[in-house]
Design an enzyme around this catalytic site. Structure first.
Site, PDB file in Angstrom:
ATOM      1  N   TRP A   1      -8.422  -0.273 -10.085  1.00  0.00           N
ATOM      2  CA  TRP A   1      -7.150  -0.698 -10.686  1.00  0.00           C
ATOM      3  C   TRP A   1      -6.396  -1.611  -9.727  1.00  0.00           C
ATOM      4  O   TRP A   1      -5.478  -2.320 -10.117  1.00  0.00           O
ATOM      5  CB  TRP A   1      -6.293   0.515 -11.071  1.00  0.00           C
ATOM      6  CG  TRP A   1      -5.677   1.263  -9.924  1.00  0.00           C
ATOM      7  CD1 TRP A   1      -6.350   1.871  -8.900  1.00  0.00           C
ATOM      8  CD2 TRP A   1      -4.284   1.464  -9.654  1.00  0.00           C
ATOM      9  NE1 TRP A   1      -5.464   2.450  -8.028  1.00  0.00           N
ATOM     10  CE2 TRP A   1      -4.185   2.228  -8.463  1.00  0.00           C
ATOM     11  CE3 TRP A   1      -3.109   1.107 -10.301  1.00  0.00           C
ATOM     12  CZ2 TRP A   1      -2.964   2.612  -7.900  1.00  0.00           C
ATOM     13  CZ3 TRP A   1      -1.886   1.502  -9.748  1.00  0.00           C
ATOM     14  CH2 TRP A   1      -1.827   2.235  -8.564  1.00  0.00           C
ATOM     15  N   ASP A   2      -6.811  -1.607  -8.473  1.00  0.00           N
ATOM     16  CA  ASP A   2      -6.204  -2.481  -7.463  1.00  0.00           C
ATOM     17  C   ASP A   2      -6.153  -3.929  -7.959  1.00  0.00           C
ATOM     18  O   ASP A   2      -5.197  -4.655  -7.693  1.00  0.00           O
ATOM     19  CB  ASP A   2      -7.038  -2.474  -6.176  1.00  0.00           C
ATOM     20  CG  ASP A   2      -7.291  -1.099  -5.597  1.00  0.00           C
ATOM     21  OD1 ASP A   2      -7.312  -0.127  -6.364  1.00  0.00           O
ATOM     22  OD2 ASP A   2      -7.493  -0.997  -4.375  1.00  0.00           O
TER      23      ASP A   2
ATOM     24  N   GLU B   1      -2.825  10.398  -4.875  1.00  0.00           N
ATOM     25  CA  GLU B   1      -4.026  11.243  -4.969  1.00  0.00           C
ATOM     26  C   GLU B   1      -3.909  12.529  -4.155  1.00  0.00           C
ATOM     27  O   GLU B   1      -4.862  13.305  -4.097  1.00  0.00           O
ATOM     28  CB  GLU B   1      -5.252  10.437  -4.532  1.00  0.00           C
ATOM     29  CG  GLU B   1      -5.597   9.318  -5.506  1.00  0.00           C
ATOM     30  CD  GLU B   1      -6.741   8.432  -5.028  1.00  0.00           C
ATOM     31  OE1 GLU B   1      -7.062   8.471  -3.835  1.00  0.00           O
ATOM     32  OE2 GLU B   1      -7.299   7.698  -5.868  1.00  0.00           O
TER      33      GLU B   1
ATOM     34  N   LYS C   1       0.898  10.291  -0.904  1.00  0.00           N
ATOM     35  CA  LYS C   1      -0.021   9.318  -0.313  1.00  0.00           C
ATOM     36  C   LYS C   1       0.471   7.882  -0.512  1.00  0.00           C
ATOM     37  O   LYS C   1       0.387   7.050   0.375  1.00  0.00           O
ATOM     38  CB  LYS C   1      -1.394   9.490  -0.966  1.00  0.00           C
ATOM     39  CG  LYS C   1      -2.465   8.591  -0.398  1.00  0.00           C
ATOM     40  CD  LYS C   1      -3.790   8.797  -1.130  1.00  0.00           C
ATOM     41  CE  LYS C   1      -4.900   7.959  -0.537  1.00  0.00           C
ATOM     42  NZ  LYS C   1      -6.116   7.965  -1.340  1.00  0.00           N
ATOM     43  N   GLN C   2       0.929   7.581  -1.726  1.00  0.00           N
ATOM     44  CA  GLN C   2       1.303   6.204  -2.064  1.00  0.00           C
ATOM     45  C   GLN C   2       2.293   6.250  -3.223  1.00  0.00           C
ATOM     46  O   GLN C   2       2.421   7.287  -3.878  1.00  0.00           O
ATOM     47  CB  GLN C   2       0.069   5.412  -2.470  1.00  0.00           C
ATOM     48  CG  GLN C   2      -0.581   5.865  -3.755  1.00  0.00           C
ATOM     49  CD  GLN C   2      -2.039   5.438  -3.865  1.00  0.00           C
ATOM     50  OE1 GLN C   2      -2.926   6.183  -3.479  1.00  0.00           O
ATOM     51  NE2 GLN C   2      -2.270   4.246  -4.397  1.00  0.00           N
TER      52      GLN C   2
HETATM   53  C1  BGC Z   1      -6.108   4.752  -3.365  1.00  0.00           C
HETATM   54  C2  BGC Z   1      -6.370   4.212  -4.748  1.00  0.00           C
HETATM   55  C3  BGC Z   1      -7.126   2.921  -4.635  1.00  0.00           C
HETATM   56  C4  BGC Z   1      -8.390   3.076  -3.783  1.00  0.00           C
HETATM   57  C5  BGC Z   1      -9.076   1.755  -3.508  1.00  0.00           C
HETATM   58  C6  BGC Z   1      -7.426   4.905  -2.636  1.00  0.00           C
HETATM   59  O1  BGC Z   1      -7.199   5.374  -1.340  1.00  0.00           O
HETATM   60  O2  BGC Z   1      -5.464   6.000  -3.433  1.00  0.00           O
HETATM   61  O3  BGC Z   1      -5.156   3.995  -5.410  1.00  0.00           O
HETATM   62  O4  BGC Z   1      -7.496   2.465  -5.902  1.00  0.00           O
HETATM   63  O5  BGC Z   1      -8.043   3.625  -2.544  1.00  0.00           O
HETATM   64  O6  BGC Z   1      -8.233   0.871  -2.837  1.00  0.00           O
END
Ligand code: BGC
Length: 769
Positions: free
Chosen positions: A362-363, A493, A603-604
């Site tokens: 999804w990035d 996550e 985390k984000q």
């Molecule tokens: C992130 C995801 C991301 C993936 C690839 C993961 O650590 O939590 O949001 O899509 O890394 O960049």
């Protein structure tokens, strides 16, 4: 955090050999050209800490999913980005001694990634165990023009002795992935041949039971030797082993003389050539580039980089660390994806490492599309959208595997070819917000370009598939008397299997609203009828269902703090801030998963991701309240996190925070904030870094078809500038402490809004505010 990279505006410089950080430096100094790429490994043998890495775009292996406890719905395989044939290798022996920086004394050392020219250079003086002193110079690039090739100039100068050198330029396919299960390898040899100063190796990915094609890659090399820049006579003996070809040259080099090896290499893959044409094509290619020679190839390559920088450089005056950071991000984005091949996408590690597998997350939609919309031809972003349209059938199959029906589409969390290839249940089955990002990107593209034809041509079909998925995934709660979404993982996550993740509910609801809006836009058109027919769309029934969900979905909220709750029950947690756990970070390396899941640490961006994407639906005060609640709990252990926080902080006037988050996003890998740069770089978040300048500090948005800017300048900077394309116009925006200058370097007049006031910038002119 590490701080051994010298600050420089155009280069990434390692002064003095930091052997313990070598894998980090190798990641930082990776080279690529969209078709192939490699880590910044040494050409000669190195027995110290290293991750040898060469990658070819689009080439992967479907590796059987191996898990302790199989769950129905798991994908059969994980698509591994394959570490491919090493084409940079040149072994050097001096008499009987092998040159290896791990076993000799390194007297001086400088490794430089020159971002302006796209080259990796190294100058070092070493003392061998025998006491002999030797100077080494090397320079190489992955050619931006002939983009299936690379070239190396490699010199050795004996400083205090004369001896016979054995020089062995080689191609080696005995490569394994670091992340392979049970040390398996994934390549079979198909063909090899050598002649005087050329070598060819064709490798094929091993067979698989999943119907995924077996890729072939032909790697070819040619080399030449000179002494003190003059042609010299030498003999070359071919050497061959399993998956290995080389030319072996014994040559006497006198004290003070410089012996230079020029090595040219190509990597042609069966994704672009018929398999039986790989060898003849590789030979023609090698002939062409070796005839041009290093100097010409280099000049063409540097020119191509100059053109790229001309289009998307960002300058920052008064802050070298910030300037280096932004160029580092732009440089690697350009190396990873050029937009020329619509079959490719932007892998989170690009050509810098293996971790993550797959190429498409999804990035791409949530982070990279805005970068390409502003800095590249419109068709690049369009192609990235069409890529998902081409995967629609697979997304429908993917949803069917999980029990959905009727054309519901669930796009994969990770993919190479449209099939899901991620196999952790909490992500594969639950991190479904990804579907929303794909819908949002369609909106974002249309908003930016004004190209509404995309909706009828491709967009609506994708939106219908995604909306159908949301309809089935959302369920009715009699207790709440509202629609709910159970068992999901949001963008954060560090929480799994939660109910009513606010972000996921929001983006699902938004998708349904947007799909309804697009249908009404196309109302009465022949194309809409066609889509209705093709998708078996039950116009009244499905639309009414979607509307019902939009009107009655649950959004967890805390009336006391007046913030949206990341998920139902979030406030049961002990609410701490990251300052309370300073010594425990990164928590993903120091805490058990169980402890992470129970904690409040984020985390984000999660709620904040939603407020970022849908900012117009919330007041600034509301965004600020949520920011001030969630950011202090956020550990930013995803590279995708600081950029979103920087943009939001800039919007709500938290300038210091915006700057802190900018430094963090732009220097995330350079300073190894999350202690993981050695695995490879975080390529997709680099687009986020670009956004934190352009959307963050400069406040770029598109509203009602008008480009708007709301710029300010961090007090640490004297000025900054960037270029953006917008609907045919190309603008250079410069922001100083005194004001803003907008130069229109195109033949299209454009009216933009600066801080809410209209400004006409006529073609080829500059306006100031
Ligand atoms: C992130 C995801 C991301 C993936 C690839 C993961 O650590 O939590 O949001 O899509 O890394 O960049």
């Amino acid at each position: 955090m590490k701080n051994y990279i010298t600050h420089d505006e155009w280069s990434i410089v390692e002064d003095g050999f930091h052997a313990a950080n070598n894998e980090i430096t190798e990641s930082l100094m990776s080279l690529g050209n969209g078709r192939m790429g490699q880590r910044g490994n040494f050409e000669e043998q190195y027995t110290g800490k290293t991750l040898l890495g060469n990658y070819v775009a689009g080439v992967y292996f479907p590796d059987k999913t191996r898990v302790g406890w199989w769950k129905n719905g798991y994908p059969n395989y994980f698509a591994k980005v394959l570490n491919a044939c090493n084409w940079t290798g040149i072994d050097i022996k001096i008499g009987e001694e092998t040159l290896d920086l791990n076993t000799c004394q390194v007297e001086d050392f400088r490794r430089v990634l020159n971002m302006q020219e796209g080259t990796l250079e190294r100058t070092t003086t070493v003392q061998l165990a025998s006491g002999k002193r030797l100077k080494i110079y090397s320079k190489r690039f992955c050619n931006m023009v002939d983009d299936e090739s690379g070239a190396i100039q490699y010199s050795v100068t004996p400083l205090d002795f004369t001896d016979t050198f054995t020089i062995t330029p080689y191609l080696d396919g005995n490569i394994s992935n670091r992340d392979s299960n049970y040390d398996e390898t994934f390549w079979n040899e198909i063909h090899k041949e050598t002649s005087f100063s050329e070598g060819y190796l064709v490798l094929e990915t091993k067979g698989n039971p999943y119907g995924v094609e077996q890729f072939q890659v032909a790697t070819g090399m040619a080399f030449d030797l000179k002494i003190n820049s003059l042609k010299t006579d030498y003999q070359s003996l071919p050497a061959r082993r399993e998956k290995y070809v080389a030319g072996v040259v014994h040559i006497e080099v006198k004290e003070g003389d410089e012996l230079t090896i020029f090595k040219y290499a190509v990597n042609l893959s069966s994704t672009n050539y018929e398999k039986d044409q790989l060898i003849p094509e590789a030979k023609t290619y090698i002939k062409r580039i070796s005839e041009k020679g290093f100097t010409q190839l280099y000049a063409e390559h540097v020119k191509a980089w100059a053109d790229k920088w001309e289009k998307n450089d960002i300058t920052i005056e008064g802050d070298i660390a910030a300037q280096q950071g932004i160029r580092f991000n732009i440089f690697h984005l350009n190396q990873t994806y050029t937009g020329e091949d619509e079959r490719l996408n932007i892998g989170p590690k690009g050509f810098t490492g293996e971790k993550y597998g797959g190429s498409t997350y999804w990035d791409t939609e949530a982070y990279c599309i805005p970068f390409y919309l502003s800095t590249a031809d419109e068709k690049v972003a369009r192609n990235l959208l069409v890529y998902r349209h081409r995967h629609l059938e697979k997304a429908i199959e993917n949803a069917e595997k999980l029990g959905f029906s009727g054309g519901a589409a669930l796009y994969p969390m990770v993919t190479m070819n449209g099939e899901e290839c991620h196999n952790e249940w909490e992500i594969t089955f639950e991190e479904i917000h990804r579907n929303g990002a794909i819908a949002f990107a369609i909106y974002d593209y249309v908003r930016y370009t004004g190209d509404e034809t995309y909706l009828s041509e491709y967009g609506l079909e994708v939106l219908i598939g995604i909306s159908r998925f949301w309809k089935q995934r959302i369920t009715w709660s009699a207790e709440k008397n509202q629609f709910v979404m159970l068992g999901v993982t949001g963008p954060n996550e560090y929480e799994n299997n939660v109910n009513n993740n606010w972000y996921t509910n929001y983006i699902a609801c938004w998708t349904l609203r947007y799909t309804l809006e697009v249908i009404s836009k196309l109302w009465g058109s022949e194309r809409l009828n066609e889509i209705i027919f093709q998708t078996h769309f039950n116009l009244n029934g499905e639309m009414a269902d979607w509307k019902n969900i939009v009107d009655n979905i649950h959004f967890p909220y805390d009336p006391e703090r007046q913030v949206y709750l990341q998920q139902q029950g979030f406030l049961d947690k002990e609410i701490l801030t990251v300052n309370d756990i300073a010594d425990h970070r990164p928590i993903n390396q120091k805490w058990s998963w169980d402890r992470i899941l129970r904690s409040c640490f984020i985390k984000q961006a999660d709620v904040l991701q939603g407020l970022y994407l849908f900012e117009d639906e919330f007041s600034v005060e509301e965004i600020k309240r949520n920011f001030e609640f969630y950011e202090p709990m956020t550990v930013h252990e995803s590279s995708l996190s600081p950029c979103v926080h920087s943009i939001l902080a800039a919007k709500i006037g938290l300038k210091e925070k915006a700057y802190e988050m900018y430094v963090r996003t732009s220097r995330l890998d350079l300073d190894d904030y999350n202690n993981d740069t050695e695995d490879g770089l975080h390529i997709t978040s680099m687009a986020g870094t670009w956004m934190s300048v352009v959307k963050g500090f400069a406040g770029q948005r598109v509203k009602d078809g008008v480009l708007t800017l709301n710029p300010y300048i961090p007090e640490q900077w004297n000025s900054y500038s960037f270029r953006i394309g917008f609907r045919g116009a190309l603008l250079r925006v410069q922001v100083t402490q005194e004001g803003v200058a907008v130069e229109n370097i195109s033949d299209h007049d454009v009216t933009i809004l600066i801080k809410g006031e209209p400004l006409l910038v006529a073609a080829n002119s500059t306006e100031r505010k």
